[in-house]
Design a protein around this motif. Structure first.
Motif, PDB file in Angstrom:
ATOM      1  N   UNK A  20       0.774  -1.246  -0.068  1.00  0.00           N
ATOM      2  CA  UNK A  20       0.120   0.008   0.079  1.00  0.00           C
ATOM      3  C   UNK A  20       0.964   1.185  -0.087  1.00  0.00           C
ATOM      4  N   UNK A  21       0.519   2.324  -0.158  1.00  0.00           N
ATOM      5  CA  UNK A  21       1.118   3.464  -0.315  1.00  0.00           C
ATOM      6  C   UNK A  21       0.107   4.452   0.852  1.00  0.00           C
ATOM      7  N   UNK A  22       1.298   4.704   1.872  1.00  0.00           N
ATOM      8  CA  UNK A  22       0.985   5.471   3.080  1.00  0.00           C
ATOM      9  C   UNK A  22       1.435   6.980   3.034  1.00  0.00           C
ATOM     10  N   UNK A  23       0.768   7.910   3.788  1.00  0.00           N
ATOM     11  CA  UNK A  23       1.226   9.254   3.728  1.00  0.00           C
ATOM     12  C   UNK A  23       1.561   9.500   5.045  1.00  0.00           C
ATOM     13  N   UNK A  24       2.102  10.616   5.285  1.00  0.00           N
ATOM     14  CA  UNK A  24       2.310  11.321   6.792  1.00  0.00           C
ATOM     15  C   UNK A  24       0.975  11.869   7.263  1.00  0.00           C
ATOM     16  N   UNK A  25      -0.046  12.141   6.584  1.00  0.00           N
ATOM     17  CA  UNK A  25      -1.137  12.456   7.285  1.00  0.00           C
ATOM     18  C   UNK A  25      -2.173  11.273   7.792  1.00  0.00           C
ATOM     19  N   UNK A  26      -1.640   9.931   7.729  1.00  0.00           N
ATOM     20  CA  UNK A  26      -2.110   8.858   8.146  1.00  0.00           C
ATOM     21  C   UNK A  26      -3.477   8.473   6.936  1.00  0.00           C
ATOM     22  N   UNK A  27      -3.112   8.253   5.962  1.00  0.00           N
ATOM     23  CA  UNK A  27      -4.053   7.989   4.911  1.00  0.00           C
ATOM     24  C   UNK A  27      -3.046   6.814   3.968  1.00  0.00           C
ATOM     25  N   UNK A  28      -3.843   5.918   3.715  1.00  0.00           N
ATOM     26  CA  UNK A  28      -3.409   4.735   3.090  1.00  0.00           C
ATOM     27  C   UNK A  28      -4.084   4.413   1.666  1.00  0.00           C
ATOM     28  N   UNK A  29      -3.566   4.195   0.678  1.00  0.00           N
ATOM     29  CA  UNK A  29      -4.213   3.842  -0.458  1.00  0.00           C
ATOM     30  C   UNK A  29      -3.620   2.600  -1.303  1.00  0.00           C
ATOM     31  N   UNK A  30      -4.612   1.903  -2.088  1.00  0.00           N
ATOM     32  CA  UNK A  30      -4.158   0.798  -2.847  1.00  0.00           C
ATOM     33  C   UNK A  30      -3.055   1.264  -3.880  1.00  0.00           C
ATOM     34  N   UNK A  31      -2.353   0.505  -4.522  1.00  0.00           N
ATOM     35  CA  UNK A  31      -1.457   0.814  -5.391  1.00  0.00           C
ATOM     36  C   UNK A  31      -2.107   1.475  -6.615  1.00  0.00           C
ATOM     37  N   UNK A  32      -3.192   1.088  -7.295  1.00  0.00           N
ATOM     38  CA  UNK A  32      -4.003   1.380  -8.370  1.00  0.00           C
ATOM     39  C   UNK A  32      -4.312   2.868  -7.974  1.00  0.00           C
ATOM     40  N   UNK A  33      -4.933   3.114  -6.858  1.00  0.00           N
ATOM     41  CA  UNK A  33      -5.380   4.578  -6.817  1.00  0.00           C
ATOM     42  C   UNK A  33      -4.302   5.415  -6.449  1.00  0.00           C
ATOM     43  N   UNK A  34      -3.138   5.030  -5.919  1.00  0.00           N
ATOM     44  CA  UNK A  34      -1.858   5.850  -5.794  1.00  0.00           C
ATOM     45  C   UNK A  34      -1.288   6.259  -7.241  1.00  0.00           C
ATOM     46  N   UNK A  35      -1.339   5.159  -8.057  1.00  0.00           N
ATOM     47  CA  UNK A  35      -1.121   5.706  -9.462  1.00  0.00           C
ATOM     48  C   UNK A  35      -1.953   6.665 -10.073  1.00  0.00           C
ATOM     49  N   UNK A  36      -3.353   6.357 -10.028  1.00  0.00           N
ATOM     50  CA  UNK A  36      -4.179   7.257 -10.470  1.00  0.00           C
ATOM     51  C   UNK A  36      -4.375   8.705  -9.992  1.00  0.00           C
ATOM     52  N   UNK A  37      -3.759   8.916  -8.700  1.00  0.00           N
ATOM     53  CA  UNK A  37      -3.792  10.299  -8.088  1.00  0.00           C
ATOM     54  C   UNK A  37      -2.468  10.484  -8.379  1.00  0.00           C
ATOM     55  N   UNK A  38      -1.590   9.818  -8.971  1.00  0.00           N
ATOM     56  CA  UNK A  38      -0.115  10.417  -9.134  1.00  0.00           C
ATOM     57  C   UNK A  38       0.531  10.409  -7.966  1.00  0.00           C
ATOM     58  N   UNK A  39       0.087   9.671  -6.803  1.00  0.00           N
ATOM     59  CA  UNK A  39       1.092   9.555  -5.607  1.00  0.00           C
ATOM     60  C   UNK A  39       2.326   8.663  -5.744  1.00  0.00           C
ATOM     61  N   UNK A  40       2.172   7.814  -6.547  1.00  0.00           N
ATOM     62  CA  UNK A  40       3.234   6.739  -6.957  1.00  0.00           C
ATOM     63  C   UNK A  40       4.260   7.527  -7.948  1.00  0.00           C
ATOM     64  N   UNK A  41       3.634   8.396  -8.656  1.00  0.00           N
ATOM     65  CA  UNK A  41       4.474   9.169  -9.489  1.00  0.00           C
ATOM     66  C   UNK A  41       5.387  10.352  -9.018  1.00  0.00           C
ATOM     67  N   UNK A  42       4.752  10.616  -7.926  1.00  0.00           N
ATOM     68  CA  UNK A  42       5.554  11.816  -7.164  1.00  0.00           C
ATOM     69  C   UNK A  42       6.786  10.976  -6.397  1.00  0.00           C
ATOM     70  N   UNK A  43       6.506   9.748  -5.875  1.00  0.00           N
ATOM     71  CA  UNK A  43       7.536   8.937  -5.199  1.00  0.00           C
ATOM     72  C   UNK A  43       8.681   8.738  -6.197  1.00  0.00           C
ATOM     73  N   UNK A  44       8.527   8.515  -7.376  1.00  0.00           N
ATOM     74  CA  UNK A  44       9.527   7.860  -8.450  1.00  0.00           C
ATOM     75  C   UNK A  44      10.061   9.423  -9.122  1.00  0.00           C
ATOM     76  N   UNK A  45       9.588  10.453  -9.211  1.00  0.00           N
ATOM     77  CA  UNK A  45      10.101  11.581  -9.649  1.00  0.00           C
ATOM     78  C   UNK A  45      10.473  12.628  -8.448  1.00  0.00           C
ATOM     79  N   UNK A  46      10.239  12.259  -7.399  1.00  0.00           N
ATOM     80  CA  UNK A  46      10.467  12.980  -6.322  1.00  0.00           C
ATOM     81  C   UNK A  46       9.664  14.586  -6.346  1.00  0.00           C
ATOM     82  N   UNK A  47       8.685  14.424  -6.716  1.00  0.00           N
ATOM     83  CA  UNK A  47       7.774  15.873  -7.078  1.00  0.00           C
ATOM     84  C   UNK A  47       6.989  15.997  -5.715  1.00  0.00           C
ATOM     85  N   UNK A  48       6.718  17.144  -5.486  1.00  0.00           N
ATOM     86  CA  UNK A  48       5.539  17.478  -4.392  1.00  0.00           C
ATOM     87  C   UNK A  48       4.208  17.036  -5.016  1.00  0.00           C
ATOM     88  N   UNK A  49       3.475  16.895  -3.781  1.00  0.00           N
ATOM     89  CA  UNK A  49       2.274  16.347  -4.200  1.00  0.00           C
ATOM     90  C   UNK A  49       1.111  16.616  -3.004  1.00  0.00           C
TER      91      UNK A  49
END
Length: 112
Positions: A20-49
């Motif tokens: 899962x993808x977790x955030x410091x604001x205590x939210x958790x997302x499946x990999x698919x939703x993280x990809x759709x919301x670009x959370x996973x992209x921000x991980x790879x590209x070190x972007x702000x989100x």
């Protein structure tokens, strides 16, 4: 009764089992939703989100991480090894706060 961790994307709410993808604001997302919301992209590209659940700004690289929800025994043995006990307790406290937040949210989020 065992608590089921679910994706915090309201349109998904899928049970999370492996990663899962977790955030410091205590939210958790499946990999698919993280990809759709670009959370996973921000991980790879070190972007702000921002968090798709609460819109909290997540500017730091460690604000969004992919986690293994079923870590190996070796990982559990080594992950906190060498850290000061006060740091270990702080980590444990934050982890328990995460779970408390998630269980509280489950009471208020309708089933999909």
């Amino acid at each position: 009764m065992e608590f089921i961790l679910r994706c915090n994307a309201l349109k998904c709410r899928k049970e999370l089992k492996d990663h899962a993808v977790v955030t410091t604001c205590s939210h958790v997302f499946c990999i698919e939703c993280a990809n759709q919301s670009q959370l996973s992209t921000s991980l790879r590209e070190n972007r702000r989100t921002t968090c798709p659940a609460c819109d909290m700004h997540l500017p730091n690289p460690d604000d969004v991480v992919v986690t293994n929800l079923n870590p190996s025994e070796d990982y559990k043995t080594s992950v906190l090894s060498g850290l000061n006990p006060s740091v270990i307790m702080e980590c444990a406290g934050r982890a328990l706060s995460f779970w408390a937040y998630q269980t509280t949210q489950e009471m208020f989020v309708p089933e999909v």
